[in-house]
Design an enzyme around this catalytic site. Structure first.
Site, PDB file in Angstrom:
ATOM      1  N   GLY A  45       0.826  -1.203   0.000  1.00 52.24           N
ATOM      2  CA  GLY A  45       0.000   0.000   0.000  1.00 52.24           C
ATOM      3  C   GLY A  45       0.854   1.243   0.000  1.00 52.24           C
ATOM      4  N   GLY A  47       1.147   5.089   2.047  1.00 51.49           N
ATOM      5  CA  GLY A  47       0.710   5.941   3.140  1.00 51.49           C
ATOM      6  C   GLY A  47       1.311   7.323   2.998  1.00 51.49           C
ATOM      7  N   GLY A  48       1.081   8.165   3.973  1.00 51.27           N
ATOM      8  CA  GLY A  48       1.646   9.496   3.961  1.00 51.27           C
ATOM      9  C   GLY A  48       3.164   9.468   4.009  1.00 51.27           C
ATOM     10  N   PHE A  49       3.713   8.451   4.596  1.00 51.47           N
ATOM     11  CA  PHE A  49       5.152   8.250   4.715  1.00 51.47           C
ATOM     12  C   PHE A  49       5.747   7.842   3.380  1.00 51.47           C
ATOM     13  CE2 PHE A  49       8.827   5.643   5.669  1.00 51.47           C
ATOM     14  CZ  PHE A  49       9.441   6.269   6.739  1.00 51.47           C
ATOM     15  N   PRO A  51       5.463   4.386   0.213  1.00 51.28           N
ATOM     16  CA  PRO A  51       4.991   3.019  -0.023  1.00 51.28           C
ATOM     17  C   PRO A  51       5.439   2.043   1.064  1.00 51.28           C
ATOM     18  CG  PRO A  51       6.783   3.538  -1.515  1.00 51.28           C
ATOM     19  CD  PRO A  51       6.466   4.795  -0.765  1.00 51.28           C
ATOM     20  N   VAL A  52       4.651   0.981   1.233  1.00 54.08           N
ATOM     21  CA  VAL A  52       4.971  -0.094   2.169  1.00 54.08           C
ATOM     22  C   VAL A  52       5.046  -1.388   1.359  1.00 54.08           C
ATOM     23  CG1 VAL A  52       4.248  -1.363   4.237  1.00 54.08           C
ATOM     24  CG2 VAL A  52       3.763   1.091   4.040  1.00 54.08           C
ATOM     25  N   LYS A  66       8.599   0.142   5.305  1.00 60.76           N
ATOM     26  CA  LYS A  66       8.109   1.469   4.943  1.00 60.76           C
ATOM     27  C   LYS A  66       9.259   2.184   4.261  1.00 60.76           C
ATOM     28  CE  LYS A  66       4.787   3.278   8.230  1.00 60.76           C
ATOM     29  NZ  LYS A  66       4.669   4.171   9.388  1.00 60.76           N
ATOM     30  N   ASP A 163      -2.749  10.000  15.612  1.00 65.60           N
ATOM     31  CA  ASP A 163      -3.214   9.590  14.283  1.00 65.60           C
ATOM     32  C   ASP A 163      -3.831   8.195  14.355  1.00 65.60           C
ATOM     33  OD1 ASP A 163      -3.682   9.942  11.573  1.00 65.60           O
ATOM     34  OD2 ASP A 163      -1.710   9.171  10.970  1.00 65.60           O
TER      35      ASP A 163
END
Length: 192
Positions: A45, A47-49, A51-52, A66, A163
């Site tokens: 997926g 995320g804001g960080f 890709p994972v 991450k 969060d």
């Protein structure tokens, strides 16, 4: 897999590593092999960080990685925050940080892999939410509450997650909840 140690006071602007705290530093080559060079089929997926990815180590252990490009300023701040906070925390309802990698233009966090994805997958997918009967829901709610109680009062650090949402609650193979994503978390002193 274990290399040098990561110093929580490191500014992450250099490759300098210290030894005040032990956190396994993983070589980028090992992660590239584990993720098949960050292949799309291993992408879990985004995320804001960043890709994972799912990775599998040579010994068969599954990990989640991450990935953040070090050129993103805000993401680098969240990366450092997550390393400094979660590396110090240990609770069965918090995702375990296994290591990190800072090589070249890469900043990576390595976590235990959660095969049942995140809670939002079960809540918002009509085919999957049937798996969550009342007993399972109560088990997940209690686990999340225990994790938050640990963060707010029982750990040696006082941490507010800031969060907490269904996508940041991961589920292990037995559907035990684990709170993840501490990039926005904030640490407080005991009386704040």
């Amino acid at each position: 897999m274990i290399g040098e140690t990561l110093d929580e006071n490191d500014d992450f602007g250099s490759e300098k590593q210290g030894s005040s705290r032990e956190l396994p530093v993983v070589k980028l080559d090992l992660i590239r092999v584990a993720t098949q060079n960050f292949s799309e089929e291993n992408k879990l997926g985004e995320g804001g960080f960043g890709p994972v990815y799912k990775g599998t180590l040579t010994n068969g252990i599954a990990i989640a990685i991450k990935r953040l490009s070090r050129t993103l300023g805000q993401g680098l701040k969240e990366f450092k925050n997550e390393v400094v906070l979660i590396a110090r925390l240990q609770h069965r309802n918090l995702v375990r940080l296994l290591g990190c990698c800072l090589e070249g233009n890469e900043a990576l966090l390595i976590y235990e892999f959660m095969p049942n994805k995140s809670l939002d997958f079960f809540l918002f997918d009509s085919r999957e939410n049937e798996i969550l009967d009342w007993r399972q829901c109560l088990h997940i709610i209690k686990g999340i509450a225990k994790g938050i109680l640990y963060l707010h009062g029982d750990s040696r650090l006082r941490i507010i997650h800031r969060d907490l949402k269904a996508s940041n609650v991961l589920l292990d193979k037995d559907m035990n909840p684990k709170i993840s994503d501490f990039g926005m978390a904030k640490m407080f002193s005991g009386n704040q």
